[in-house]
Design an enzyme around this catalytic site. Structure first.
Site, mmCIF file in Angstrom:
data_model
loop_
_atom_site.group_PDB
_atom_site.id
_atom_site.type_symbol
_atom_site.label_atom_id
_atom_site.label_comp_id
_atom_site.label_asym_id
_atom_site.label_seq_id
_atom_site.Cartn_x
_atom_site.Cartn_y
_atom_site.Cartn_z
ATOM 1 N N GLU A 80 0.825 -1.224 0.000
ATOM 2 C CA GLU A 80 0.000 0.000 0.000
ATOM 3 C C GLU A 80 0.853 1.266 0.000
ATOM 4 O OE1 GLU A 80 -0.550 -2.600 1.964
ATOM 5 O OE2 GLU A 80 -2.635 -3.244 1.658
ATOM 6 N N PHE A 90 -11.745 -7.312 13.882
ATOM 7 C CA PHE A 90 -10.659 -7.764 13.019
ATOM 8 C C PHE A 90 -10.285 -6.661 12.024
ATOM 9 C CE2 PHE A 90 -9.308 -9.905 9.015
ATOM 10 C CZ PHE A 90 -8.078 -10.332 9.475
ATOM 11 N N GLN A 91 -9.030 -6.350 11.960
ATOM 12 C CA GLN A 91 -8.469 -5.314 11.075
ATOM 13 C C GLN A 91 -9.122 -3.953 11.273
ATOM 14 O OE1 GLN A 91 -8.221 -7.012 7.067
ATOM 15 N NE2 GLN A 91 -6.170 -7.729 7.573
ATOM 16 N N LYS A 137 -17.812 -0.889 5.829
ATOM 17 C CA LYS A 137 -18.196 -1.948 4.895
ATOM 18 C C LYS A 137 -19.710 -1.950 4.665
ATOM 19 C CE LYS A 137 -17.257 -6.726 3.666
ATOM 20 N NZ LYS A 137 -16.505 -7.944 3.954
ATOM 21 N N MET A 153 24.011 9.232 2.382
ATOM 22 C CA MET A 153 23.867 10.539 3.010
ATOM 23 C C MET A 153 24.188 10.465 4.504
ATOM 24 S SD MET A 153 23.447 13.648 2.604
ATOM 25 C CE MET A 153 22.491 14.417 1.307
HETATM 26 C C1 LIG Z 1 18.221 15.157 2.063
HETATM 27 C C2 LIG Z 1 17.478 16.437 1.825
HETATM 28 C C3 LIG Z 1 18.180 17.614 1.617
HETATM 29 C C4 LIG Z 1 17.499 18.787 1.309
HETATM 30 N N1 LIG Z 1 18.224 19.909 1.013
HETATM 31 C C5 LIG Z 1 17.588 20.989 0.500
HETATM 32 C C6 LIG Z 1 18.312 22.118 -0.008
HETATM 33 O O1 LIG Z 1 19.542 22.153 -0.005
HETATM 34 N N2 LIG Z 1 17.604 23.129 -0.542
HETATM 35 C C7 LIG Z 1 16.230 23.124 -0.606
HETATM 36 O O2 LIG Z 1 15.636 24.049 -1.160
HETATM 37 N N3 LIG Z 1 15.519 22.115 -0.063
HETATM 38 C C8 LIG Z 1 16.166 21.041 0.452
HETATM 39 N N4 LIG Z 1 15.433 19.980 0.920
HETATM 40 C C9 LIG Z 1 13.950 20.063 0.882
HETATM 41 C C10 LIG Z 1 13.387 20.728 2.121
HETATM 42 O O3 LIG Z 1 13.341 19.791 3.168
HETATM 43 C C11 LIG Z 1 11.963 21.270 1.843
HETATM 44 O O4 LIG Z 1 11.139 20.237 1.380
HETATM 45 C C12 LIG Z 1 11.943 22.355 0.765
HETATM 46 O O5 LIG Z 1 12.987 23.276 0.938
HETATM 47 C C13 LIG Z 1 10.609 23.086 0.828
HETATM 48 O O6 LIG Z 1 10.388 23.699 -0.398
HETATM 49 P P1 LIG Z 1 9.466 24.972 -0.557
HETATM 50 O O7 LIG Z 1 9.854 26.057 0.383
HETATM 51 O O8 LIG Z 1 9.480 25.267 -2.007
HETATM 52 O O9 LIG Z 1 8.044 24.538 -0.052
HETATM 53 P P2 LIG Z 1 6.988 23.404 -0.415
HETATM 54 O O10 LIG Z 1 7.068 22.342 0.588
HETATM 55 O O11 LIG Z 1 7.035 23.039 -1.844
HETATM 56 O O12 LIG Z 1 5.666 24.198 -0.074
HETATM 57 C C14 LIG Z 1 4.973 24.929 -1.036
HETATM 58 C C15 LIG Z 1 4.394 26.191 -0.415
HETATM 59 O O13 LIG Z 1 3.613 26.816 -1.436
HETATM 60 C C16 LIG Z 1 2.302 27.066 -0.949
HETATM 61 N N5 LIG Z 1 1.397 26.919 -2.070
HETATM 62 C C17 LIG Z 1 0.894 25.798 -2.632
HETATM 63 N N6 LIG Z 1 0.103 26.092 -3.667
HETATM 64 C C18 LIG Z 1 0.090 27.441 -3.774
HETATM 65 C C19 LIG Z 1 -0.529 28.363 -4.648
HETATM 66 N N7 LIG Z 1 -1.325 27.968 -5.658
HETATM 67 N N8 LIG Z 1 -0.306 29.681 -4.457
HETATM 68 C C20 LIG Z 1 0.478 30.127 -3.437
HETATM 69 N N9 LIG Z 1 1.103 29.297 -2.586
HETATM 70 C C21 LIG Z 1 0.919 27.969 -2.755
HETATM 71 C C22 LIG Z 1 2.052 26.063 0.150
HETATM 72 O O14 LIG Z 1 1.081 26.529 1.060
HETATM 73 C C23 LIG Z 1 3.449 25.922 0.758
HETATM 74 O O15 LIG Z 1 3.677 26.864 1.780
HETATM 75 C C24 LIG Z 1 16.088 18.800 1.276
HETATM 76 C C25 LIG Z 1 15.375 17.627 1.536
HETATM 77 C C26 LIG Z 1 16.055 16.452 1.783
HETATM 78 C C27 LIG Z 1 15.270 15.191 1.992
HETATM 79 C C1 LIG Z 2 12.184 5.934 5.537
HETATM 80 C C2 LIG Z 2 13.467 6.617 5.893
HETATM 81 N N1 LIG Z 2 14.307 6.036 6.781
HETATM 82 C C3 LIG Z 2 15.494 6.636 7.088
HETATM 83 C C4 LIG Z 2 15.843 7.834 6.525
HETATM 84 C C5 LIG Z 2 17.157 8.525 6.878
HETATM 85 N N2 LIG Z 2 18.041 8.591 5.690
HETATM 86 C C6 LIG Z 2 18.113 9.703 4.933
HETATM 87 S S1 LIG Z 2 19.117 9.529 3.598
HETATM 88 C C7 LIG Z 2 19.457 7.936 4.036
HETATM 89 C C8 LIG Z 2 20.395 7.108 3.206
HETATM 90 C C9 LIG Z 2 19.834 6.766 1.879
HETATM 91 O O1 LIG Z 2 20.656 5.787 1.284
HETATM 92 P P1 LIG Z 2 20.584 5.462 -0.237
HETATM 93 O O2 LIG Z 2 19.202 5.200 -0.655
HETATM 94 O O3 LIG Z 2 21.546 4.368 -0.528
HETATM 95 O O4 LIG Z 2 21.008 6.813 -0.932
HETATM 96 P P2 LIG Z 2 22.422 7.586 -0.924
HETATM 97 O O5 LIG Z 2 22.391 8.577 0.165
HETATM 98 O O6 LIG Z 2 23.485 6.556 -0.735
HETATM 99 O O7 LIG Z 2 22.480 8.222 -2.266
HETATM 100 C C10 LIG Z 2 18.804 7.575 5.225
HETATM 101 C C11 LIG Z 2 18.937 6.249 5.898
HETATM 102 C C12 LIG Z 2 14.902 8.413 5.642
HETATM 103 N N3 LIG Z 2 15.123 9.591 5.071
HETATM 104 N N4 LIG Z 2 13.753 7.761 5.319
#
Ligand SMILES: Cc1cc2nc3c(=O)[nH]c(=O)nc-3n(C[C@H](O)[C@H](O)[C@H](O)COP(=O)(O)OP(=O)(O)OC[C@H]3O[C@@H](n4cnc5c(N)ncnc54)[C@H](O)[C@@H]3O)c2cc1C
Ligand SMILES: Cc1ncc(C[n+]2csc(CCOP(=O)(O)OP(=O)(O)O)c2C)c(N)n1
Length: 600
Positions: free
Chosen positions: A69, A131-132, A181, A496
């Site tokens: 799922e 159940f479930q 259901k 990472m």
């Molecule tokens: C490993 C990792 C590293 C990351 N590193 C970075 C990084 O270096 N740089 C980076 O930028 N991010 C990074 N992120 C992502 C970060 O965590 C956030 O998800 C991201 O920065 C949020 O993006 P955003 O501000 O564009 O907002 P979003 O989460 O895209 O939110 C959208 C916003 O727009 C608004 N909105 C939606 N529709 C409309 C509309 N029609 N009109 C007006 N407003 C609207 C919503 O209300 C919301 O506030 C990383 C994520 C991970 C997993």
């Molecule tokens: C469901 C979940 N569990 C744990 C993490 C923490 N986490 C962030 S990046 C990462 C490593 C990801 O490894 P891989 O898919 O091999 O990608 P790589 O960083 O090596 O490119 C982990 C464990 C997460 N983001 N999501």
């Protein structure tokens, strides 16, 4: 973010007794058809079985039987993010429903329009630990935009109509419709609501004219403006309007991880992604600006770094459709609640009215930023262990596929490299899990994207860790003729996390070695695994074989393709602003360990 989940179902004004009766289950399928749904992802089980029976005969709604799922949920997200249409996932009660929770939470964080339909135990058994039985409305309440618990067949059409309306309007997000259901089994007249009217739900789309004028005046005066563009511009389908404002103002543009592609990478005013792994010019443009115009961006901590030190001299115009986002992290000098597309049109007109034919002189600002661009381009070094450079592999995938492709990342280093080294030219070409950072998103989301956009090449760019969380959906792809292409960026580790261990835990690599690629141990062997799933499987270990493998993948459309790219585990994501540190400390070095003089 507002989380106003309720379980009451709005009834249409008149339940016409004359309407022919059908079962609640038939009503679900008919309502999906009326809502324009053509594809749903799910798995049947006891409490949702009534719905699966009429689905068998229905030729408007295609049901794709997934293997987990969570896969259904991410597939629905990928479908929605690639197409802008609402994605639909279906599950049974209890574990079926709880398996959807990660995807629902993911959709909530990234504002993805998703409707999750779950079966619930008979209404007379609710609360008896039947159940479930699981209180999925309660469990998902903090991560849905709205929830419906439906106990009567006559409420099904209006609940589904309302769910689609809420999921896709205002700030998009996930909506749960939990149907007992007995409501599915019993019959009632099918009455389709002429329009959805939800008291208390009135998203503001048209912004206040005074605020627009105030924002335009600030833009006209600013010497160091930046357009800080977020995922809201993608969800709001406002790429063309953004381009118009950017070109009127000549302001630099930065696009967050969620906004990659909404402004063309090839555009001269684009400085790239800001934040922890952003480009040096994008990070410093925000940090040193005197005016930030935030457009559908939410000042996430990955972008601001230490929020108290973020952009100390900047005034802020904050445009967002969700009033809860405004001034949540950073005080807005000009708050603008509204739909970003309308706001951009109005703001562009107001700005042009304010400046007339003379554009503000921001030449000095551009000269500084251009200097940064020249001094700190994105780049990477060759590996020292003879294994592939992951950045090279990802860059070649982008170059050989081109901007019309769709690129769907997992979470980790490969995600950041895919954001940095693929050139995006259009919105909805880049899908990923930004807010929740959900490992396992990529393969099922790519599947959903390919179902929504069958004529596009869809790449899942995944890590060896992420891939092991949801790769069973390759069976779904192979059986249902959904020929996605998967590039496993196999560094044989949770890269990472390993990178952080290298930098912040004295190189003590605790529990990050996955044994999937290097040395003699390969568990699992991804090539054998992919072949078992009916895919074309290729392993690439040498740089000279990279292009041929990508080309073969691009030419193969009769089944999914999996390429196991064996890459160096020591490659790092640069630049990097360590967590909790001021963005002023953006690491200029792009290929050696950073030094920083502030506590993390
Ligand atoms: C490993 C990792 C590293 C990351 N590193 C970075 C990084 O270096 N740089 C980076 O930028 N991010 C990074 N992120 C992502 C970060 O965590 C956030 O998800 C991201 O920065 C949020 O993006 P955003 O501000 O564009 O907002 P979003 O989460 O895209 O939110 C959208 C916003 O727009 C608004 N909105 C939606 N529709 C409309 C509309 N029609 N009109 C007006 N407003 C609207 C919503 O209300 C919301 O506030 C990383 C994520 C991970 C997993
Ligand atoms: C469901 C979940 N569990 C744990 C993490 C923490 N986490 C962030 S990046 C990462 C490593 C990801 O490894 P891989 O898919 O091999 O990608 P790589 O960083 O090596 O490119 C982990 C464990 C997460 N983001 N999501």
């Amino acid at each position: 973010m507002t989380a106003d989940s309720v379980s009451a179902v709005p009834r249409p004004p008149s339940q016409k007794a004359a309407a022919p009766e059908i079962t609640g289950a038939e009503a679900v399928v008919r309502a999906l058809g009326l809502l324009g749904v053509t594809d749903v992802f799910g798995i049947p089980g006891g409490t949702i079985m009534p719905v699966y029976d009429p689905l068998l005969d229905d030729d408007t709604v295609r049901h794709i039987l997934v293997r987990h799922e969570q896969g259904a949920g991410h597939a629905a997200e990928g479908y929605a993010s690639a197409s802008g249409r609402v994605g639909v996932a279906i599950a049974t009660s209890g574990p079926g429903a709880t398996n959807l929770v990660t995807a629902i939470a993911d959709a909530y964080m990234d504002s993805v329009p998703l409707v999750a339909i779950t079966g619930q135990v008979f209404s007379h058994l609710m609360g008896t630990d039947a159940f479930q039985e699981a209180d999925i409305v309660g469990i998902t309440m903090p991560v849905t935009k709205h929830s419906f618990l439906v106990k009567h067949p006559e409420d099904i059409p209006s609940a589904l109509a309302a769910a689609f309306e809420v999921a896709s309007t205002g700030r998009p997000g996930p909506v749960l419709v939990d149907i007992t259901k007995d409501a599915q089994q019993k019959s009632a007249p099918f009455v389709w609501p002429p329009k959805v009217d939800l008291p208390g739900y009135r998203p503001v789309t048209k912004a206040h004219g005074k605020q627009i004028q105030a924002a335009a005046a600030l833009l006209a005066e600013a010497k160091k403006p930046v357009l800080y563009v977020g995922g809201g511009v993608v969800r709001g389908r406002a790429a063309a309007e953004l381009l118009a404002l950017a070109e009127s103002t000549n302001a630099p543009v930065v696009t967050t991880l969620m906004a990659r592609g909404v402004f063309p990478d090839s555009h001269q005013q684009h400085l790239g992604m800001p934040g922890m792994h952003g480009t040096v010019p994008a990070v410093l443009a925000l940090q040193e600006s005197d005016l930030i115009v935030a457009l559908g961006a939410r000042f996430d901590d990955r972008v601001t770094g230490k929020a108290a030190d973020f952009a100390p001299n900047a005034k802020v115009v904050h445009v967002d459709i969700d009033p809860a986002e405004i001034s949540k992290i950073r005080n807005a000098d000009v708050p603008i609640v509204g739909d970003v597309r309308d706001v951009l049109i109005d703001l562009d007109a107001a700005f042009r009215g304010a400046v007339g034919t003379t554009k503000p002189d921001i030449a000095e600002w551009w000269s500084y930023l251009d200097g940064l661009r020249e001094e700190f381009p994105l780049g990477f070094s060759p590996t020292e262990d003879g294994l592939l450079a992951p950045q090279h592999v990802i860059q070649r995938i982008g170059e050989l596929t081109g901007p019309e492709g769709i690129y769907v990342a997992g979470v980790g280093q490969h995600q950041m490299w895919a954001a940095q080294f693929i050139k995006y030219e259009r919105p909805n070409a880049w899908l990923n899990s930004g807010g929740a950072g959900t490992m396992g998103y990529s393969v099922p989301a790519a599947m959903g994207a390919k179902v929504a956009e069958p004529d596009r090449v869809v790449w899942s760019i995944d890590g060896d860790g992420c891939f092991q969380m949801t790769n069973q959906e390759l069976a779904t792809c192979a059986i249902n003729n959904i020929p996605i292409k998967v590039a496993i960026i196999n560094n044989s580790s949770l890269g990472m996390v390993r990178q952080w261990q290298t930098l912040f835990y004295d190189g003590r690599h605790s529990n990050t070695d996955l044994n999937t690629g290097h040395g003699t141990v390969r568990i699992p062997d991804f090539v054998k695994l992919a072949e078992a799933y009916g895919c074309l499987a290729i392993r690439v270990e040498k740089e000279e074989d990279v292009d041929a493998a990508i080309t073969l993948a691009l030419e193969t459309n009769d089944r999914p393709v999996v390429i196991d790219f064996v890459v160096s585990a020591d490659a790092m994501v640069w630049p990097m602003v360590p967590q909790g540190v001021s963005n002023s400390y953006v690491q200029y070095a792009r290929d050696h360990a950073p030094t920083f003089d502030e506590e993390i």
